[in-house]
Design an enzyme around this catalytic site. Structure first.
Site, PDB file in Angstrom:
ATOM      1  N   ASP A  12       2.337 -31.953 -45.309  1.00 39.01           N
ATOM      2  CA  ASP A  12       3.986 -31.507 -46.158  1.00 39.01           C
ATOM      3  C   ASP A  12       4.911 -30.677 -45.375  1.00 39.01           C
ATOM      4  OD1 ASP A  12       3.030 -34.100 -47.039  1.00 39.01           O
ATOM      5  OD2 ASP A  12       2.385 -32.704 -48.580  1.00 39.01           O
ATOM      6  N   GLU A  13       3.977 -29.143 -44.477  1.00 41.44           N
ATOM      7  CA  GLU A  13       5.390 -28.820 -43.916  1.00 41.44           C
ATOM      8  C   GLU A  13       6.482 -28.694 -43.373  1.00 41.44           C
ATOM      9  OE1 GLU A  13       2.461 -29.351 -43.041  1.00 41.44           O
ATOM     10  OE2 GLU A  13       1.403 -27.731 -42.887  1.00 41.44           O
ATOM     11  N   LYS A  15       7.068 -31.616 -40.960  1.00 41.71           N
ATOM     12  CA  LYS A  15       6.957 -31.438 -39.495  1.00 41.71           C
ATOM     13  C   LYS A  15       7.421 -32.438 -38.731  1.00 41.71           C
ATOM     14  CE  LYS A  15       2.123 -32.386 -40.097  1.00 41.71           C
ATOM     15  NZ  LYS A  15       2.199 -31.833 -41.722  1.00 41.71           N
ATOM     16  N   GLY A  39       2.633 -38.970 -44.138  1.00 43.76           N
ATOM     17  CA  GLY A  39       3.819 -39.563 -44.144  1.00 43.76           C
ATOM     18  C   GLY A  39       4.793 -37.875 -43.348  1.00 43.76           C
ATOM     19  N   HIS A  40       5.431 -38.723 -42.858  1.00 50.56           N
ATOM     20  CA  HIS A  40       6.592 -37.695 -41.981  1.00 50.56           C
ATOM     21  C   HIS A  40       7.767 -38.208 -42.122  1.00 50.56           C
ATOM     22  CE1 HIS A  40       2.905 -36.145 -38.677  1.00 50.56           C
ATOM     23  NE2 HIS A  40       3.037 -35.455 -40.239  1.00 50.56           N
ATOM     24  N   GLN A 220      -1.027 -33.595 -41.211  1.00 54.39           N
ATOM     25  CA  GLN A 220      -1.565 -33.013 -41.752  1.00 54.39           C
ATOM     26  C   GLN A 220      -0.841 -31.670 -41.444  1.00 54.39           C
ATOM     27  OE1 GLN A 220      -3.770 -35.570 -40.789  1.00 54.39           O
ATOM     28  NE2 GLN A 220      -2.630 -37.267 -42.352  1.00 54.39           N
ATOM     29  N   LYS A 327      12.281 -25.470 -44.867  1.00 57.47           N
ATOM     30  CA  LYS A 327      12.827 -25.192 -46.138  1.00 57.47           C
ATOM     31  C   LYS A 327      13.828 -24.102 -46.549  1.00 57.47           C
ATOM     32  CE  LYS A 327      11.599 -29.270 -48.596  1.00 57.47           C
ATOM     33  NZ  LYS A 327      10.806 -29.814 -49.494  1.00 57.47           N
ATOM     34  N   ASP A 329      16.172 -22.702 -47.394  1.00 61.20           N
ATOM     35  CA  ASP A 329      16.965 -23.359 -48.123  1.00 61.20           C
ATOM     36  C   ASP A 329      16.747 -23.276 -49.456  1.00 61.20           C
ATOM     37  OD1 ASP A 329      16.623 -26.031 -46.795  1.00 61.20           O
ATOM     38  OD2 ASP A 329      17.938 -26.971 -48.202  1.00 61.20           O
TER      39      ASP A 329
HETATM   40  P1  IMP Z   1      -7.557 -37.579 -46.904  1.00 62.64           P
HETATM   41  O1  IMP Z   1      -7.004 -37.502 -45.435  1.00 62.64           O
HETATM   42  O2  IMP Z   1      -6.913 -39.551 -47.428  1.00 62.64           O
HETATM   43  O3  IMP Z   1      -8.993 -38.131 -46.602  1.00 62.64           O
HETATM   44  O4  IMP Z   1      -6.840 -36.245 -47.773  1.00 62.64           O
HETATM   45  C1  IMP Z   1      -8.120 -35.588 -48.481  1.00 62.64           C
HETATM   46  C2  IMP Z   1      -6.911 -34.456 -48.322  1.00 62.64           C
HETATM   47  O5  IMP Z   1      -5.731 -34.631 -47.240  1.00 62.64           O
HETATM   48  C3  IMP Z   1      -6.389 -34.688 -49.439  1.00 62.64           C
HETATM   49  O6  IMP Z   1      -6.025 -33.309 -50.265  1.00 62.64           O
HETATM   50  C4  IMP Z   1      -5.140 -35.249 -48.900  1.00 62.64           C
HETATM   51  O7  IMP Z   1      -3.970 -35.198 -50.167  1.00 62.64           O
HETATM   52  C5  IMP Z   1      -4.819 -34.690 -48.016  1.00 62.64           C
HETATM   53  N1  IMP Z   1      -3.914 -35.261 -47.182  1.00 62.64           N
HETATM   54  C6  IMP Z   1      -4.051 -36.447 -46.647  1.00 62.64           C
HETATM   55  N2  IMP Z   1      -3.197 -36.320 -45.687  1.00 62.64           N
HETATM   56  C7  IMP Z   1      -1.748 -36.065 -45.976  1.00 62.64           C
HETATM   57  C8  IMP Z   1      -0.697 -35.538 -45.595  1.00 62.64           C
HETATM   58  O8  IMP Z   1      -0.042 -35.708 -44.486  1.00 62.64           O
HETATM   59  N3  IMP Z   1      -0.226 -34.648 -46.489  1.00 62.64           N
HETATM   60  C9  IMP Z   1      -0.675 -33.784 -47.350  1.00 62.64           C
HETATM   61  N4  IMP Z   1      -1.931 -33.659 -47.444  1.00 62.64           N
HETATM   62  C10 IMP Z   1      -2.970 -34.586 -47.097  1.00 62.64           C
END
Ligand code: IMP
Length: 422
Positions: A12-13, A15, A39-40, A220, A327, A329
């Site tokens: 969630d940086e 990207k 989730g981009h 991630q 972010k 700002d």
């Molecule tokens: P999983 O990838 O669904 O197995 O989740 C493992 C960990 O990674 C959990 O803490 C999720 O919240 C985190 N996680 C997985 N995908 C994302 C992402 O795209 N953004 C932020 N955290 C993520």
């Protein structure tokens, strides 16, 4: 320049925005790990679009978009995303999906939920079956995208796997998973995807020979890496630079530059240690200012100050050449901005990042304080226009981590980005 873009925190940086901004100069964009846990968020023609599996480069029509074999694919999700993208007017003629990408099957999703709700494992996963799908790869029983293209073969392979999983589900006191209608839905998705399925490795090697510019798009963040993150509160793939090579089949020589993305503060979703986390009113305020709610699950994100010890760890393990700070700002209205420069624990003060969650969960952050800038940055386009306190904060981040800051994001729109020359 072939460029890798990686998140350096817990995902969630920002990207999506960074990649969308950078992708304009590239001929190909590649996803190499993770799945639809990502989730981009990208703003396209004023509309918010959230991509989970499709590379963010799809918004550039001539760009080759590749989902390489390191990605775990839920085909129904992919079909839906392609349909949604087409509804936005994108043709997606240039999408290549690796035949060797492992499938996320309904059993994987079921078990992810069962494990999460059990007392053995509470990671706070996205419950999308990512972990169990990667477990099947390591356990040498995975089915692949290419299997969807051979109906009798797929039906017999999934029937064997169903037997295996239904035993597991029974042991957990769960009802069996019915093979139909899932198998038929997967096969139908396979037919839809057939024109896009191919050898992504060969396709990328050809692109390299033709000197086309490739952007590798991480999902991630480094602190969620299965080997280098805050284990066990991690995802099940290599989110660090190693994932580029294992997930595409290209050699390290294919990469010219690594850009690391970090927010100007920190967030985390799911369980696990987060030394600089802010609770109470301060945390709530930052969450609202940054609109910190998950793009995939809608969960409120945990928020905190920038952790420079963790960021330097991520810069070093990835060989980051420059930082894309997002972010900035969001901090505009604050009187004071803080960043962690060391950890304190029973063992004394340390500037090293321990990978195992157990070692990290006991530490207290040592903060350095910076005066806030109390100026709206959203309209600025040049580094020289930045107020002095914001410059001082950024200079310290660069000096501490050892990576120059190459880009700053000061808003959601593509144009709200400041490029900083070397
Ligand atoms: P999983 O990838 O669904 O197995 O989740 C493992 C960990 O990674 C959990 O803490 C999720 O919240 C985190 N996680 C997985 N995908 C994302 C992402 O795209 N953004 C932020 N955290 C993520």
């Amino acid at each position: 320049m072939n460029t890798v873009v990686l998140g350096l925190q817990w995902g969630d940086e920002g990207k999506g925005k960074a990649i969308d901004y950078l992708a304009g100069g590239f001929d190909a964009v590649v996803r190499f790990q993770g799945g639809h846990n990502a989730g981009h968020t990208v703003y396209y023609r004023g509309r918010k679009v959230v991509l989970h599996l499709l590379p963010s480069g799809i918004f550039y029509p001539d760009c080759l978009a590749v989902i390489a074999h390191g990605v775990v694919v839920q085909p129904l999700q992919l079909v839906e995303e392609i349909r949604n993208a087409r509804a936005l007017g994108l043709r997606l003629d240039n999408l290549v999906l690796s035949a060797n990408a492992p499938l996320i099957l309904p059993f994987h999703q079921r078990l992810d939920v069962v494990f999460e709700d059990s007392r053995y494992q509470r990671i706070g996963t996205t419950r999308r079956g990512i972990g169990p799908a990667y477990e099947d790869v390591v356990g040498r029983r995975a089915l692949f995208v290419g299997d969807l293209l051979d109906e009798p073969g797929f039906r017999s392979k999934i029937a064997v796997l169903a037997e295996y999983y239904n035993r597991l589900l029974a042991a957990w006191g769960q009802p069996a998973e019915a093979l139909e209608p899932a198998a038929s839905a997967y096969l139908a998705a396979g037919e839809f995807l057939r024109p896009m399925v191919g050898d992504s490795g060969a396709c990328l090697r050809r692109a390299l020979r033709e000197r086309r510019k490739i952007l590798f798009e991480g999902a991630q963040g480094s602190l969620l890496d299965i080997h280098l993150g805050t284990y066990p509160f991690v995802t099940s793939s290599n989110t660090t630079i190693a994932g580029v090579f294992s997930g595409t089949g290209l050699s390290p020589k294919a990469v010219d530059r690594v850009i690391g993305i970090s927010k100007a503060y920190a967030t985390r979703v799911g369980e696990g240690p987060f030394p600089t986390e802010l609770g109470g009113k301060e945390g709530e305020r930052l969450r609202e200012l940054g609109n910190e709610y998950g793009a995939t699950t809608g969960r409120p994100r945990r928020v905190g100050w920038l952790d420079l010890v963790a960021l330097r760890h991520a810069v070093q393990v990835n060989g980051v050449d420059s930082l894309f700070l997002t972010k900035l700002d969001v901090l505009d209205g604050l009187d004071e901005v803080r960043a962690a420069v060391a950890y304190e624990s029973g063992g004394g003060r340390s500037e090293d990042f321990p990978c195992l969650a157990g070692a990290l969960s006991g530490v207290r952050p040592v903060f350095r304080s910076f005066p806030g800038w109390r100026t709206k940055l959203g309209g600025l386009r040049r580094i020289a226009e930045l107020p002095a306190p914001a410059r001082a904060y950024l200079d310290f981040v660069a000096e501490f981590t050892g990576a120059r800051i190459g880009h700053l994001s000061v808003g959601t729109e593509r144009e709200q980005t400041i490029e900083i020359q070397d």
